[in-house]
Design a protein around this motif. Structure first.
Motif, PDB file in Angstrom:
ATOM      1  N   THR A   5      60.940  29.577  54.830  1.00 21.41           N
ATOM      2  CA  THR A   5      62.361  29.573  55.173  1.00 21.41           C
ATOM      3  C   THR A   5      62.565  29.922  56.644  1.00 21.41           C
ATOM      4  O   THR A   5      63.371  29.283  57.345  1.00 21.41           O
ATOM      5  CB  THR A   5      63.127  30.573  54.290  1.00 21.41           C
ATOM      6  OG1 THR A   5      62.901  30.249  52.908  1.00 21.41           O
ATOM      7  CG2 THR A   5      64.609  30.517  54.578  1.00 21.41           C
ATOM      8  N   GLY A  58      68.173  23.099  53.336  1.00 22.20           N
ATOM      9  CA  GLY A  58      69.115  23.199  52.226  1.00 22.20           C
ATOM     10  C   GLY A  58      68.429  23.267  50.880  1.00 22.20           C
ATOM     11  O   GLY A  58      68.803  24.072  50.007  1.00 22.20           O
ATOM     12  N   ARG A  59      67.400  22.437  50.673  1.00 28.50           N
ATOM     13  CA  ARG A  59      66.649  22.481  49.421  1.00 28.50           C
ATOM     14  C   ARG A  59      65.958  23.832  49.242  1.00 28.50           C
ATOM     15  O   ARG A  59      65.879  24.364  48.116  1.00 28.50           O
ATOM     16  CB  ARG A  59      65.614  21.347  49.393  1.00 28.50           C
ATOM     17  CG  ARG A  59      66.194  19.943  49.376  1.00 28.50           C
ATOM     18  CD  ARG A  59      66.962  19.667  48.092  1.00 28.50           C
ATOM     19  NE  ARG A  59      66.092  19.753  46.936  1.00 28.50           N
ATOM     20  CZ  ARG A  59      65.441  18.719  46.428  1.00 28.50           C
ATOM     21  NH1 ARG A  59      65.556  17.514  46.987  1.00 28.50           N
ATOM     22  NH2 ARG A  59      64.688  18.851  45.355  1.00 28.50           N
ATOM     23  N   THR A  60      65.455  24.383  50.338  1.00 33.57           N
ATOM     24  CA  THR A  60      64.795  25.685  50.268  1.00 33.57           C
ATOM     25  C   THR A  60      65.787  26.775  49.896  1.00 33.57           C
ATOM     26  O   THR A  60      65.487  27.668  49.089  1.00 33.57           O
ATOM     27  CB  THR A  60      64.122  26.015  51.611  1.00 33.57           C
ATOM     28  OG1 THR A  60      63.200  24.974  51.950  1.00 33.57           O
ATOM     29  CG2 THR A  60      63.373  27.330  51.530  1.00 33.57           C
ATOM     30  N   TYR A  61      66.986  26.733  50.485  1.00 31.65           N
ATOM     31  CA  TYR A  61      68.014  27.711  50.124  1.00 31.65           C
ATOM     32  C   TYR A  61      68.350  27.631  48.633  1.00 31.65           C
ATOM     33  O   TYR A  61      68.593  28.661  47.987  1.00 31.65           O
ATOM     34  CB  TYR A  61      69.278  27.465  50.946  1.00 31.65           C
ATOM     35  CG  TYR A  61      69.221  28.004  52.361  1.00 31.65           C
ATOM     36  CD1 TYR A  61      68.391  29.067  52.703  1.00 31.65           C
ATOM     37  CD2 TYR A  61      70.011  27.449  53.369  1.00 31.65           C
ATOM     38  CE1 TYR A  61      68.344  29.554  53.995  1.00 31.65           C
ATOM     39  CE2 TYR A  61      69.975  27.936  54.672  1.00 31.65           C
ATOM     40  CZ  TYR A  61      69.138  28.983  54.979  1.00 31.65           C
ATOM     41  OH  TYR A  61      69.100  29.475  56.262  1.00 31.65           O
ATOM     42  N   MET A  62      68.378  26.424  48.076  1.00 26.71           N
ATOM     43  CA  MET A  62      68.696  26.283  46.655  1.00 26.71           C
ATOM     44  C   MET A  62      67.613  26.923  45.791  1.00 26.71           C
ATOM     45  O   MET A  62      67.909  27.561  44.770  1.00 26.71           O
ATOM     46  CB  MET A  62      68.859  24.804  46.298  1.00 26.71           C
ATOM     47  CG  MET A  62      70.140  24.186  46.833  1.00 26.71           C
ATOM     48  SD  MET A  62      71.641  24.950  46.184  1.00 26.71           S
ATOM     49  CE  MET A  62      71.543  24.448  44.455  1.00 26.71           C
ATOM     50  N   PRO A 111      73.084  29.266  47.236  1.00 26.63           N
ATOM     51  CA  PRO A 111      73.847  28.016  47.249  1.00 26.63           C
ATOM     52  C   PRO A 111      74.910  27.968  48.336  1.00 26.63           C
ATOM     53  O   PRO A 111      75.238  26.886  48.833  1.00 26.63           O
ATOM     54  CB  PRO A 111      74.475  27.971  45.847  1.00 26.63           C
ATOM     55  CG  PRO A 111      74.520  29.393  45.410  1.00 26.63           C
ATOM     56  CD  PRO A 111      73.309  30.040  45.993  1.00 26.63           C
ATOM     57  N   ASP A 123      74.727  29.148  51.439  1.00 25.30           N
ATOM     58  CA  ASP A 123      74.072  28.691  52.666  1.00 25.30           C
ATOM     59  C   ASP A 123      73.654  27.226  52.532  1.00 25.30           C
ATOM     60  O   ASP A 123      73.756  26.457  53.496  1.00 25.30           O
ATOM     61  CB  ASP A 123      72.850  29.560  52.961  1.00 25.30           C
ATOM     62  CG  ASP A 123      73.223  30.996  53.292  1.00 25.30           C
ATOM     63  OD1 ASP A 123      74.332  31.202  53.823  1.00 25.30           O
ATOM     64  OD2 ASP A 123      72.419  31.899  53.004  1.00 25.30           O
ATOM     65  N   ALA A 124      73.189  26.861  51.350  1.00 25.24           N
ATOM     66  CA  ALA A 124      72.759  25.482  51.136  1.00 25.24           C
ATOM     67  C   ALA A 124      73.921  24.506  51.289  1.00 25.24           C
ATOM     68  O   ALA A 124      73.765  23.421  51.865  1.00 25.24           O
ATOM     69  CB  ALA A 124      72.120  25.338  49.757  1.00 25.24           C
ATOM     70  N   GLN A 148      73.541  16.432  46.480  1.00 21.10           N
ATOM     71  CA  GLN A 148      72.990  17.749  46.800  1.00 21.10           C
ATOM     72  C   GLN A 148      74.080  18.693  47.297  1.00 21.10           C
ATOM     73  O   GLN A 148      74.106  19.890  46.940  1.00 21.10           O
ATOM     74  CB  GLN A 148      71.889  17.608  47.858  1.00 21.10           C
ATOM     75  CG  GLN A 148      70.669  16.825  47.410  1.00 21.10           C
ATOM     76  CD  GLN A 148      69.811  17.596  46.434  1.00 21.10           C
ATOM     77  OE1 GLN A 148      69.931  18.808  46.300  1.00 21.10           O
ATOM     78  NE2 GLN A 148      68.927  16.897  45.732  1.00 21.10           N
ATOM     79  N   TRP A 149      74.974  18.181  48.115  1.00 16.19           N
ATOM     80  CA  TRP A 149      76.077  18.991  48.626  1.00 16.19           C
ATOM     81  C   TRP A 149      76.977  19.443  47.480  1.00 16.19           C
ATOM     82  O   TRP A 149      77.357  20.612  47.394  1.00 16.19           O
ATOM     83  CB  TRP A 149      76.850  18.176  49.658  1.00 16.19           C
ATOM     84  CG  TRP A 149      78.004  18.888  50.302  1.00 16.19           C
ATOM     85  CD1 TRP A 149      78.326  20.210  50.188  1.00 16.19           C
ATOM     86  CD2 TRP A 149      78.985  18.313  51.168  1.00 16.19           C
ATOM     87  NE1 TRP A 149      79.449  20.488  50.924  1.00 16.19           N
ATOM     88  CE2 TRP A 149      79.875  19.354  51.542  1.00 16.19           C
ATOM     89  CE3 TRP A 149      79.188  17.034  51.667  1.00 16.19           C
ATOM     90  CZ2 TRP A 149      80.962  19.122  52.381  1.00 16.19           C
ATOM     91  CZ3 TRP A 149      80.260  16.800  52.508  1.00 16.19           C
ATOM     92  CH2 TRP A 149      81.134  17.833  52.856  1.00 16.19           C
ATOM     93  N   ALA A 168      75.256  22.207  45.402  1.00 16.78           N
ATOM     94  CA  ALA A 168      75.253  23.504  46.089  1.00 16.78           C
ATOM     95  C   ALA A 168      76.652  24.116  46.098  1.00 16.78           C
ATOM     96  O   ALA A 168      76.815  25.328  45.894  1.00 16.78           O
ATOM     97  CB  ALA A 168      74.732  23.330  47.516  1.00 16.78           C
TER      98      ALA A 168
END
Length: 400
Positions: A136, A157-161, A166, A168-169, A189-190, A193
């Motif tokens: 991250t 974004g995928r890593t935040y999820m 969510p 931050d993502a 994806q948006w 999240a």
């Protein structure tokens, strides 16, 4: 970074050498000028001595001339090989000042316009991260160094999820959409999240994002899964079953998420029945397209081809993408041959025969083994992708 600074230091030394060498040469020239002046002074002193001796009557005129000539030869011998002094307007201070300013200015320009942070990131990404937190941090630094990189933002974004961040993502996926465009996958994806960032509360914003994603791509998997989750949480169990069934159709047979998805469909069915409802039967699956075609070579071409020439047989949509929907490869030695083209021969999962109403069959001979260009070709008339009758295709025309 040590090797980078070592290389930069070596280049700096090379640059300084071009500035300092003239200074050293000027010092050497000064020494040579001083030695020449000393030799001239000694010559003049010798001539003066000879003149005194001539006046005292020790030397006659001939001896005087011989002595003067000998002193002149000695002066020429001492000054031979001395280069003429170079005339410069820069003086000695200018090269020394430049030697100081060049490294200082170069370092300042590099720190302002350089990319040392990107060099360090490249070195870090060459090594596997030891933890998710380290990954991250690397992605955050990559985004800071390249704020216009949609790819870096997407992975962040995928890593935040995965870290259950969510909020931050959602912000990161919004930036990604602004950079890369409103692609269905990014919109899904948006929306996902944003839904979890809002505490699993459905909102007009999430609805608009999923609607836009599915309008552009009715098979967008993230939106289908999210709508199923929202329907399940809202106790709209039949809607959840329908969305998850649509999602199930898009997943490969060996996808591990099919098990969890099937479990969700089962739970939704149980809850629907327990509440007094009845599970609606899923619509019959669209039968997979399967075209059977016999490919042959025109008689007048048999002498013009070679047994090892490649034969590409494919079906493509008459109104749609130019990429083949299904393809097979043979050689001229295999002709005549009967082949089957179906959904299992799809070049890409989203481009299947059954997804298009009308297709055209094509067979191409390519001596170079290139499917997109060859010497001879045969084409069929447009036909329905659901056709079950065997088709005949003859290669009989030059490939233009």
């Amino acid at each position: 970074m040590i090797d980078f600074w070592l290389a930069a230091g070596l280049l700096l030394l090379v640059a300084l050498s071009f500035l300092l060498i003239p200074v050293l040469r000027s010092r050497r020239a000064q020494l040579e000028e001083d030695r020449t002046a000393l030799n001239v002074a000694l010559y003049q002193e010798r001539v003066a001595e000879l003149q005194v001796q001539q006046q005292e009557g020790v030397l006659d005129a001939a001896q005087m001339d011989a002595g003067r000539a000998e002193a002149a030869r000695e002066l020429l011998a001492d000054t031979e090989g001395v280069a003429a002094p170079r005339v410069t307007r820069l003086g000695k201070a200018a090269p020394l000042l430049a030697a100081i300013l060049v490294p200082v200015l170069g370092l300042g320009l590099y720190l302002h316009f350089g990319a040392s942070d990107k060099v360090e990131l490249t070195r870090e990404f060459a090594q596997a991260p030891q933890s998710m937190e380290e990954m991250t941090r690397r992605l955050e630094r990559a985004v800071a160094a390249q704020p216009d990189s949609a790819e870096a933002l997407y992975f962040l974004g995928r890593t935040y999820m995965t870290q259950e961040r969510p909020g931050d993502a959602a912000k990161v996926f919004e930036r990604t959409v602004n950079l890369a465009g409103r692609q269905p996958e990014l919109l899904g994806q948006w929306a996902q999240a944003q839904y979890f960032a809002d505490g699993k509360k459905w909102s007009d914003k999430v609805q608009a994002l999923t609607d836009e994603a599915l309008k552009a791509d009715p098979k967008e998997v993230t939106s289908l899964g999210l709508l199923g989750i929202a329907a399940f949480e809202g106790q709209r169990y039949q809607e959840a079953i329908d969305y998850w069934n649509r999602l199930l159709e898009q997943l490969p047979p060996d996808d591990q998420s099919r098990i969890a998805l099937q479990g969700g469909i089962t739970r939704a069915s149980e809850k629907l029945v327990a509440s007094g409802g009845k599970v609606a039967e899923a619509p019959a699956a669209k039968p997979a397209a399967l075209l059977k075609v016999r490919v042959d070579l025109a008689a007048d071409l048999k002498a013009k081809v070679q047994p090892g020439d490649s034969v590409f047989i494919f079906a493509r949509a008459t109104s749609g993408p130019p990429a083949p929907l299904a393809a097979k490869r043979l050689t001229v030695a295999d002709l005549p041959a009967t082949v089957e083209l179906g959904d299992g021969d799809a070049m890409m999962p989203q481009l299947k025969l059954s997804n298009f109403l009308e297709v055209q069959l094509v067979a191409r001979i390519s001596r170079a083994g290139q499917p997109t260009a060859g010497e001879w070709i045969g084409r069929s008339q447009p036909l329905a992708s659901s056709t079950t009758a065997p088709q005949q295709l003859t290669i009989d025309s030059p490939d233009k």
